[in-house]
Design a protein around this motif. Structure first.
Motif, PDB file in Angstrom:
ATOM      1  N   ILE A 195       8.693 -12.351 -29.525  1.00 14.48           N
ATOM      2  CA  ILE A 195       7.901 -11.277 -28.789  1.00 14.48           C
ATOM      3  C   ILE A 195       7.275 -12.294 -27.671  1.00 14.48           C
ATOM      4  O   ILE A 195       6.595 -13.168 -27.832  1.00 14.48           O
ATOM      5  N   THR A 196       7.462 -11.693 -26.651  1.00 13.70           N
ATOM      6  CA  THR A 196       7.112 -12.240 -25.277  1.00 13.70           C
ATOM      7  C   THR A 196       6.211 -11.522 -24.556  1.00 13.70           C
ATOM      8  O   THR A 196       5.505 -11.780 -23.469  1.00 13.70           O
ATOM      9  N   ASP A 197       6.099 -10.344 -24.877  1.00 13.42           N
ATOM     10  CA  ASP A 197       5.165  -9.249 -23.937  1.00 13.42           C
ATOM     11  C   ASP A 197       3.798  -9.096 -24.751  1.00 13.42           C
ATOM     12  O   ASP A 197       3.829  -8.882 -26.095  1.00 13.42           O
ATOM     13  N   PHE A 198       2.674  -9.113 -23.907  1.00 15.52           N
ATOM     14  CA  PHE A 198       1.474  -8.971 -24.514  1.00 15.52           C
ATOM     15  C   PHE A 198       0.747  -7.852 -23.789  1.00 15.52           C
ATOM     16  O   PHE A 198       0.745  -7.840 -22.634  1.00 15.52           O
ATOM     17  N   GLY A 199       0.246  -7.152 -24.531  1.00 21.11           N
ATOM     18  CA  GLY A 199      -0.634  -5.925 -23.940  1.00 21.11           C
ATOM     19  C   GLY A 199      -0.091  -4.565 -24.584  1.00 21.11           C
ATOM     20  O   GLY A 199      -0.058  -4.598 -25.990  1.00 21.11           O
ATOM     21  N   PRO A 200      -0.171  -3.489 -24.225  1.00 19.43           N
ATOM     22  CA  PRO A 200      -0.676  -3.298 -22.678  1.00 19.43           C
ATOM     23  C   PRO A 200      -2.244  -3.418 -22.158  1.00 19.43           C
ATOM     24  O   PRO A 200      -2.866  -2.792 -23.139  1.00 19.43           O
ATOM     25  N   GLY A 201      -2.718  -3.700 -21.289  1.00 24.79           N
ATOM     26  CA  GLY A 201      -3.795  -3.631 -20.933  1.00 24.79           C
ATOM     27  C   GLY A 201      -3.992  -2.357 -20.125  1.00 24.79           C
ATOM     28  O   GLY A 201      -3.214  -2.017 -19.455  1.00 24.79           O
ATOM     29  N   VAL A 202      -5.103  -1.724 -20.437  1.00 27.92           N
ATOM     30  CA  VAL A 202      -5.244  -0.312 -19.893  1.00 27.92           C
ATOM     31  C   VAL A 202      -5.367   0.012 -18.681  1.00 27.92           C
ATOM     32  O   VAL A 202      -5.920  -1.194 -17.954  1.00 27.92           O
ATOM     33  N   GLY A 203      -5.260   0.883 -17.786  1.00 29.95           N
ATOM     34  CA  GLY A 203      -5.206   1.365 -16.683  1.00 29.95           C
ATOM     35  C   GLY A 203      -6.573   2.391 -16.434  1.00 29.95           C
ATOM     36  O   GLY A 203      -7.344   2.566 -17.176  1.00 29.95           O
ATOM     37  N   GLY A 204      -6.453   2.612 -15.055  1.00 29.28           N
ATOM     38  CA  GLY A 204      -7.554   3.571 -14.582  1.00 29.28           C
ATOM     39  C   GLY A 204      -7.910   3.567 -13.308  1.00 29.28           C
ATOM     40  O   GLY A 204      -6.959   3.002 -12.511  1.00 29.28           O
ATOM     41  N   PRO A 205      -8.933   4.083 -12.609  1.00 31.37           N
ATOM     42  CA  PRO A 205      -8.806   4.245 -11.128  1.00 31.37           C
ATOM     43  C   PRO A 205      -9.357   2.983 -10.469  1.00 31.37           C
ATOM     44  O   PRO A 205     -10.062   2.300 -11.090  1.00 31.37           O
ATOM     45  N   ILE A 206      -8.876   2.760  -9.413  1.00 28.25           N
ATOM     46  CA  ILE A 206      -9.447   1.356  -8.624  1.00 28.25           C
ATOM     47  C   ILE A 206     -10.468   1.716  -7.584  1.00 28.25           C
ATOM     48  O   ILE A 206     -10.452   2.715  -6.911  1.00 28.25           O
ATOM     49  N   PRO A 207     -11.726   1.308  -7.833  1.00 28.79           N
ATOM     50  CA  PRO A 207     -12.959   1.731  -6.890  1.00 28.79           C
ATOM     51  C   PRO A 207     -12.691   1.431  -5.644  1.00 28.79           C
ATOM     52  O   PRO A 207     -12.064   0.531  -5.263  1.00 28.79           O
ATOM     53  N   ASP A 208     -12.872   2.478  -4.869  1.00 33.55           N
ATOM     54  CA  ASP A 208     -12.636   2.486  -3.484  1.00 33.55           C
ATOM     55  C   ASP A 208     -13.644   1.649  -2.713  1.00 33.55           C
ATOM     56  O   ASP A 208     -14.917   1.866  -2.907  1.00 33.55           O
ATOM     57  N   GLY A 209     -13.230   0.627  -1.955  1.00 27.44           N
ATOM     58  CA  GLY A 209     -14.225  -0.029  -1.106  1.00 27.44           C
ATOM     59  C   GLY A 209     -15.212  -1.010  -1.922  1.00 27.44           C
ATOM     60  O   GLY A 209     -16.417  -1.297  -1.522  1.00 27.44           O
ATOM     61  N   ASN A 210     -14.624  -1.597  -3.091  1.00 29.59           N
ATOM     62  CA  ASN A 210     -15.565  -2.303  -3.923  1.00 29.59           C
ATOM     63  C   ASN A 210     -14.837  -3.580  -4.417  1.00 29.59           C
ATOM     64  O   ASN A 210     -13.763  -3.575  -4.874  1.00 29.59           O
ATOM     65  N   THR A 211     -15.230  -4.486  -3.866  1.00 34.55           N
ATOM     66  CA  THR A 211     -14.544  -6.033  -3.946  1.00 34.55           C
ATOM     67  C   THR A 211     -14.656  -6.531  -5.340  1.00 34.55           C
ATOM     68  O   THR A 211     -14.054  -7.511  -5.665  1.00 34.55           O
ATOM     69  N   LEU A 212     -15.662  -6.041  -6.122  1.00 30.37           N
ATOM     70  CA  LEU A 212     -15.501  -6.332  -7.565  1.00 30.37           C
ATOM     71  C   LEU A 212     -14.394  -5.647  -8.182  1.00 30.37           C
ATOM     72  O   LEU A 212     -13.586  -6.674  -9.157  1.00 30.37           O
ATOM     73  N   GLY A 213     -14.159  -4.702  -8.133  1.00 28.99           N
ATOM     74  CA  GLY A 213     -12.737  -4.122  -8.340  1.00 28.99           C
ATOM     75  C   GLY A 213     -12.432  -3.536  -9.816  1.00 28.99           C
ATOM     76  O   GLY A 213     -13.391  -3.357 -10.460  1.00 28.99           O
ATOM     77  N   PHE A 214     -11.437  -3.325 -10.115  1.00 35.03           N
ATOM     78  CA  PHE A 214     -10.944  -2.689 -11.434  1.00 35.03           C
ATOM     79  C   PHE A 214     -10.554  -3.832 -12.485  1.00 35.03           C
ATOM     80  O   PHE A 214      -9.629  -4.652 -11.726  1.00 35.03           O
ATOM     81  N   ILE A 215     -11.132  -4.153 -13.640  1.00 37.12           N
ATOM     82  CA  ILE A 215     -10.620  -5.521 -14.412  1.00 37.12           C
ATOM     83  C   ILE A 215     -10.196  -4.890 -15.539  1.00 37.12           C
ATOM     84  O   ILE A 215     -10.893  -4.047 -16.479  1.00 37.12           O
ATOM     85  N   THR A 216      -8.852  -5.391 -15.952  1.00 34.73           N
ATOM     86  CA  THR A 216      -8.669  -5.096 -17.485  1.00 34.73           C
ATOM     87  C   THR A 216      -8.092  -6.208 -17.902  1.00 34.73           C
ATOM     88  O   THR A 216      -7.148  -7.014 -17.424  1.00 34.73           O
TER      89      THR A 216
END
Length: 216
Positions: A25-46
């Motif tokens: 086993i070498t695959d880890f996750g999955p980390g979940v997804g979602g919307p990428i905040p527009d014009g936001n340098t903090l961003g989406f973190i998963t």
């Protein structure tokens, strides 16, 4: 696998998945997804949380369903929290051009040159899904294997996707961390002076033979 509880931040912090490594086993996750905040340098973190302890040989990052109509807006980084500094996978491709992300993209040392591929795209056509080398500002290649080889995989890994321009939004479906474990280090056996993984009279004989020897 165990899903962690999501936390609310100024950006959207997605829930992490805790998994264990096995021989195949070498695959880890999955980390979940979602919307990428527009014009936001903090961003989406998963995050993805790895519970087992093992040395890393190689690393790949698979981002599933990445959609954004201006690749030049995005910076994507990977961080192994508390272990090493972030590595940049994508950094404002083509300095303002409109090539789009739309699909699944793997970041690997064995991939193609993302900047060269993007430079060949006319207008807002899609960057072909596939495997690409991580690249920093101006197309500088970043090596995942050089960054993480030998590092202990255990702990929290974070993918961050930042959109530093307004008007065009995007999203991501999820991501996977693909790690190739190195050889398992031998377990130390206290008192085993001759290295045969047994503490017995042979070890005492070695110790007595060396008694009084200076190790300076």
């Amino acid at each position: 696998m165990r899903m962690k509880t999501p936390a609310m931040m100024a950006c959207m912090l997605a829930s992490g998945v805790a998994v264990s490594a096995g021989s195949l086993i070498t695959d880890f996750g999955p980390g979940v997804g979602g919307p990428i905040p527009d014009g936001n340098t903090l961003g989406f973190i998963t995050p993805i949380i790895i519970e087992d302890s093992f040395a890393i040989t190689s690393v790949e990052v698979i981002i599933t369903g990445l959609q954004h109509n201006y690749s030049s807006d995005l910076t994507i980084t990977l961080t192994h929290t508390g272990v090493s500094t972030p590595i940049t996978l994508v950094s404002n491709l083509r300095n303002g051009s409109g090539a789009d992300f739309d699909g699944t993209y793997t970041f690997s040392d064995a991939g193609a040159d993302l900047w060269v591929t993007a430079d060949g795209i006319v207008g807002t056509a899609d960057i072909p899904p596939g495997a690409y080398m991580p690249s920093g500002a101006g197309g500088t290649i970043n090596s995942l294997n050089s960054k993480y080889a030998g590092e202990n995989a255990q702990g929290a890994w974070y993918l961050r996707i930042m959109d530093d321009d307004a008007l065009v939004a995007g999203s991501v479906q999820g991501w996977t961390l693909r790690l190739l474990p190195g050889a398992t280090p031998p377990v130390e056996c206290a008192g085993d002076t001759n290295g045969d993984n047994v503490v017995d009279g042979a070890d005492l004989s070695v110790l007595l033979a060396r008694f009084g020897t200076s190790c300076k």
